[in-house]
Design a protein around this motif. Structure first.
Motif, PDB file in Angstrom:
ATOM      1  N   LEU A 106       0.800  -1.214   0.000  1.00  0.00           N
ATOM      2  CA  LEU A 106       0.000   0.000   0.000  1.00  0.00           C
ATOM      3  C   LEU A 106       0.844   1.281   0.000  1.00  0.00           C
ATOM      4  CD1 LEU A 106      -2.817  -1.094   2.462  1.00  0.00           C
ATOM      5  CD2 LEU A 106      -3.000  -0.776  -0.011  1.00  0.00           C
ATOM      6  N   ARG A 107       2.144   1.155  -0.170  1.00  0.00           N
ATOM      7  CA  ARG A 107       2.940   2.382  -0.260  1.00  0.00           C
ATOM      8  C   ARG A 107       2.741   3.017  -1.627  1.00  0.00           C
ATOM      9  NH1 ARG A 107       9.173   0.733  -1.542  1.00  0.00           N
ATOM     10  NH2 ARG A 107       8.880  -1.513  -1.653  1.00  0.00           N
ATOM     11  N   ALA A 108       2.920   4.326  -1.682  1.00  0.00           N
ATOM     12  CA  ALA A 108       2.702   5.065  -2.928  1.00  0.00           C
ATOM     13  C   ALA A 108       3.917   5.931  -3.231  1.00  0.00           C
ATOM     14  CB  ALA A 108       1.456   5.935  -2.814  1.00  0.00           C
ATOM     15  N   VAL A 109       4.113   6.232  -4.505  1.00  0.00           N
ATOM     16  CA  VAL A 109       5.211   7.090  -4.918  1.00  0.00           C
ATOM     17  C   VAL A 109       4.650   8.482  -5.195  1.00  0.00           C
ATOM     18  CG1 VAL A 109       5.031   6.610  -7.403  1.00  0.00           C
ATOM     19  CG2 VAL A 109       7.238   7.262  -6.409  1.00  0.00           C
ATOM     20  N   ARG A 110       5.451   9.494  -4.859  1.00  0.00           N
ATOM     21  CA  ARG A 110       5.030  10.872  -5.079  1.00  0.00           C
ATOM     22  C   ARG A 110       5.994  11.525  -6.071  1.00  0.00           C
ATOM     23  NH1 ARG A 110       3.287  12.796   1.007  1.00  0.00           N
ATOM     24  NH2 ARG A 110       5.529  12.640   1.421  1.00  0.00           N
ATOM     25  N   THR A 111       5.459  11.914  -7.206  1.00  0.00           N
ATOM     26  CA  THR A 111       6.265  12.561  -8.233  1.00  0.00           C
ATOM     27  C   THR A 111       5.347  13.311  -9.180  1.00  0.00           C
ATOM     28  OG1 THR A 111       7.936  12.219  -9.963  1.00  0.00           O
ATOM     29  CG2 THR A 111       6.196  10.568  -9.794  1.00  0.00           C
ATOM     30  N   ARG A 112       5.892  14.312  -9.828  1.00  0.00           N
ATOM     31  CA  ARG A 112       5.118  14.991 -10.869  1.00  0.00           C
ATOM     32  C   ARG A 112       5.038  14.100 -12.111  1.00  0.00           C
ATOM     33  NH1 ARG A 112       8.471  19.906 -12.059  1.00  0.00           N
ATOM     34  NH2 ARG A 112      10.098  18.453 -11.419  1.00  0.00           N
ATOM     35  N   ARG A 113       3.972  14.251 -12.837  1.00  0.00           N
ATOM     36  CA  ARG A 113       3.770  13.442 -14.038  1.00  0.00           C
ATOM     37  C   ARG A 113       4.882  13.688 -15.068  1.00  0.00           C
ATOM     38  NH1 ARG A 113      -0.399  11.572 -17.549  1.00  0.00           N
ATOM     39  NH2 ARG A 113       0.676  10.938 -19.447  1.00  0.00           N
ATOM     40  N   VAL A 114       5.358  14.919 -15.186  1.00  0.00           N
ATOM     41  CA  VAL A 114       6.380  15.214 -16.190  1.00  0.00           C
ATOM     42  C   VAL A 114       7.668  14.441 -15.929  1.00  0.00           C
ATOM     43  CG1 VAL A 114       5.487  17.471 -16.838  1.00  0.00           C
ATOM     44  CG2 VAL A 114       7.078  17.302 -14.905  1.00  0.00           C
ATOM     45  N   VAL A 115       7.965  14.179 -14.657  1.00  0.00           N
ATOM     46  CA  VAL A 115       9.169  13.409 -14.321  1.00  0.00           C
ATOM     47  C   VAL A 115       8.962  11.940 -14.659  1.00  0.00           C
ATOM     48  CG1 VAL A 115      10.691  12.692 -12.431  1.00  0.00           C
ATOM     49  CG2 VAL A 115       9.904  15.056 -12.570  1.00  0.00           C
ATOM     50  N   LEU A 116       7.769  11.415 -14.388  1.00  0.00           N
ATOM     51  CA  LEU A 116       7.474  10.037 -14.765  1.00  0.00           C
ATOM     52  C   LEU A 116       7.563   9.866 -16.279  1.00  0.00           C
ATOM     53  CD1 LEU A 116       6.538   7.185 -14.169  1.00  0.00           C
ATOM     54  CD2 LEU A 116       4.193   8.038 -13.991  1.00  0.00           C
ATOM     55  N   ALA A 118       9.407  11.622 -18.341  1.00  0.00           N
ATOM     56  CA  ALA A 118      10.807  11.721 -18.752  1.00  0.00           C
ATOM     57  C   ALA A 118      11.578  10.450 -18.428  1.00  0.00           C
ATOM     58  CB  ALA A 118      11.460  12.922 -18.069  1.00  0.00           C
ATOM     59  N   VAL A 119      11.341   9.888 -17.253  1.00  0.00           N
ATOM     60  CA  VAL A 119      12.073   8.695 -16.821  1.00  0.00           C
ATOM     61  C   VAL A 119      11.732   7.498 -17.706  1.00  0.00           C
ATOM     62  CG1 VAL A 119      12.217   6.971 -14.974  1.00  0.00           C
ATOM     63  CG2 VAL A 119      12.470   9.393 -14.437  1.00  0.00           C
ATOM     64  N   ILE A 120      10.441   7.232 -17.886  1.00  0.00           N
ATOM     65  CA  ILE A 120      10.075   6.050 -18.673  1.00  0.00           C
ATOM     66  C   ILE A 120      10.376   6.279 -20.147  1.00  0.00           C
ATOM     67  CG2 ILE A 120       7.647   6.664 -19.130  1.00  0.00           C
ATOM     68  CD1 ILE A 120       6.990   3.706 -18.441  1.00  0.00           C
ATOM     69  N   GLY A 121      10.286   7.530 -20.603  1.00  0.00           N
ATOM     70  CA  GLY A 121      10.625   7.821 -21.986  1.00  0.00           C
ATOM     71  C   GLY A 121      12.091   7.586 -22.286  1.00  0.00           C
ATOM     72  N   ASP A 122      12.962   7.928 -21.344  1.00  0.00           N
ATOM     73  CA  ASP A 122      14.395   7.706 -21.527  1.00  0.00           C
ATOM     74  C   ASP A 122      14.718   6.217 -21.570  1.00  0.00           C
ATOM     75  OD1 ASP A 122      17.252   8.594 -21.511  1.00  0.00           O
ATOM     76  OD2 ASP A 122      17.245   7.554 -19.582  1.00  0.00           O
ATOM     77  N   ILE A 123      14.067   5.441 -20.711  1.00  0.00           N
ATOM     78  CA  ILE A 123      14.326   4.000 -20.661  1.00  0.00           C
ATOM     79  C   ILE A 123      13.810   3.318 -21.921  1.00  0.00           C
ATOM     80  CG2 ILE A 123      13.722   1.863 -19.447  1.00  0.00           C
ATOM     81  CD1 ILE A 123      13.888   3.447 -16.837  1.00  0.00           C
ATOM     82  N   VAL A 124      12.633   3.714 -22.392  1.00  0.00           N
ATOM     83  CA  VAL A 124      12.078   3.048 -23.568  1.00  0.00           C
ATOM     84  C   VAL A 124      12.910   3.358 -24.812  1.00  0.00           C
ATOM     85  CG1 VAL A 124      10.447   4.769 -24.481  1.00  0.00           C
ATOM     86  CG2 VAL A 124       9.833   2.349 -24.514  1.00  0.00           C
ATOM     87  N   ARG A 125      13.514   4.527 -24.877  1.00  0.00           N
ATOM     88  CA  ARG A 125      14.368   4.861 -26.028  1.00  0.00           C
ATOM     89  C   ARG A 125      15.605   3.972 -26.090  1.00  0.00           C
ATOM     90  NH1 ARG A 125      16.494  10.603 -26.560  1.00  0.00           N
ATOM     91  NH2 ARG A 125      16.952  10.241 -24.358  1.00  0.00           N
TER      92      ARG A 125
END
Length: 454
Positions: A106-116, A118-125
């Motif tokens: 039940l833990r949750a992560v706190r981040t802005r959507r723009v960072v999510l 950027a992070v997943i976009g960099d990995i998928v590239r």
């Protein structure tokens, strides 16, 4: 090697590409806005195709769980980029020594959507089996048959992308439903209008951080709502929510008016003084809750095509469920198409995914619709002098259920196991609907009876 082509490279499209690539497929992601997704500085840059991406975002435990368990490298990279975790902390009288595993889920992560993004976009590239194409798609390739089969996308540069499976993760503005209609394929859909407009602004915390013991700061007022979400690093995003017919508060789109509203908000004025705005106010008009289907009357409408994310289920941001719903659906699809043994036939895959959509996704979707309608109707009643609606339930239970959502919540306050189940249901971690089971009903009745004065 099987192949998949995905329309849309935002969080859900990129996550889908990674999941299938790591299951032995080749994946192609088509999105003209791909260059806008990867910004290591985490700067807020609006995207025409996804206006909600720059709005205030909260991420439920379900979204966090899907990332942690299915894409742990993405989750680790998110933490390295400044995201922080919100552990599940039950009230002291409900804490137990044998509940660590349940609490960890039940833990949750706190981040802005723009960072999510950027992070997943960099990995998928950088994923070897994924090809990214920053070009617009202009149509579907369809093979005629008793049930038409989607075989690829036509691109704006005149080329085509063919694949064994197509995924529409193009978001709430995806053209796929229109393309299908042009081919004579009418998708069933369930909709619920939500007359709420949003104004978000990103801030850096430069003083004492606002107290936020839970998922978000939520302040309800007769004429509007304030939401505040802690983000990555020292960011806090604040959103003001008004009814679309309330013209007096339409001025919140202006920075000065927005700041004045925060500075005069009871329960938030002191916190506002600790914030430094970064960028302008970002307005977003009303979102229509919408769920589409690719099966009608037990029959697939098209083969080889699946919808995920906002293309499948668009929800108003009020309960922070959009990304969680999208990741859950992506996970279900990859489990279905990459299970051991022979892959299911296209019609079987369509029917199986649709059955899960009806049983799991639709329930969470309708819970969101009920809350949105109650909030919009309540604010509108205040503005017009009408009668206020009944408060929306925290959980959507069957109409003839023996106990109410309020009774479940009351009983959960005195029992550790029931409390965790109640929170799990709120965070969409109860796909089996255990919260509505006969065993839970019996437990609720027992706890309420024991609480009665003798």
């Amino acid at each position: 090697m099987p192949s998949i082509a995905i329309l849309g490279g935002s969080v859900i499209g990129s996550a889908t590409a990674l999941l299938f690539a790591r299951a032995g497929w080749t994946a192609t992601v088509v999105d003209p806005e791909l260059p806008l997704l990867v910004h290591p500085d985490g700067a807020v840059r609006p995207r025409p195709g996804a206006p909600q991406a720059v709005q205030a975002h909260g991420h439920t435990a379900r979204a966090t769980y899907e990332l942690r368990t299915r894409l742990p490298d993405v989750y680790d990279a998110l933490l390295a980029a400044g995201a922080n975790e919100l552990p599940f902390t039950p009230p002291p009288h409900l804490a137990t020594h044998d509940s660590r595993t349940a609490d960890d889920r039940l833990r949750a992560v706190r981040t802005r959507r723009v960072v999510l993004d950027a992070v997943i976009g960099d990995i998928v590239r950088r994923e070897p089996a994924v090809t990214t194409l920053p070009v617009a798609a202009k149509g579907l390739l369809l093979e005629e048959g008793v049930v038409p089969r989607a075989t690829g996308f036509r691109l704006a540069d005149g080329s085509t992308v063919a694949a064994d499976v197509l995924v529409d993760a193009g978001g709430r503005r995806s053209p796929v439903t229109r393309w299908l209609a042009d081919a004579g394929i009418a998708q069933p859909e369930e909709t619920s209008d939500c007359s709420l407009a949003y104004y978000s602004r990103h801030h850096r915390i430069v003083g004492e951080p606002p107290p936020m013991p839970g998922f978000a700061i939520v302040l309800e007022f007769p004429t509007h709502q304030l939401l505040a979400f802690r983000g990555d690093r020292d960011y806090l995003t604040v959103a003001l929510v008004r009814h679309t017919r309330d013209r007096d508060r339409a001025g919140w789109r202006e920075d000065e008016a927005f700041d004045a509203a925060l500075a005069s908000t009871p329960g938030f004025a002191d916190s506002w003084r600790a914030l430094e705005p970064e960028g302008p106010v970002l307005p977003m008009g009303a979102v229509r809750n919408r769920m589409t289907e690719l099966v009608d009357a037990g029959r697939p409408l098209v083969l080889g095509l699946h919808q995920l994310g906002d293309s499948l289920t668009t929800t108003n941001p009020s309960r922070g469920r959009g990304i969680a719903l999208g990741l859950a659906a992506a996970g279900r699809l990859v489990d279905l198409l990459t299970a051991e043994g022979a892959p299911p036939a296209a019609d079987e895959a369509a029917l199986s995914f649709h059955a899960w959509q009806q049983d799991v996704l639709r329930h969470y979707f309708r819970e969101t619709c009920v809350v949105d309608l109650e909030l919009a109707d309540r604010i509108h009643a205040t503005l017009t002098g009408g009668e206020a609606p009944t408060t929306a339930p925290d959980l959507l239970l069957p109409d003839d259920h023996p106990v109410t959502s309020a009774q479940v919540a009351e009983a959960a306050g005195s029992d550790p196991a029931l409390f965790r189940l109640f929170v799990s249901a709120l965070h969409m971690m109860d796909d089996a609907h255990e919260i509505a089971s006969a065993a839970t009903v019996a437990k609720v009745r027992q706890l309420l009876a024991e609480a009665q004065p003798s």
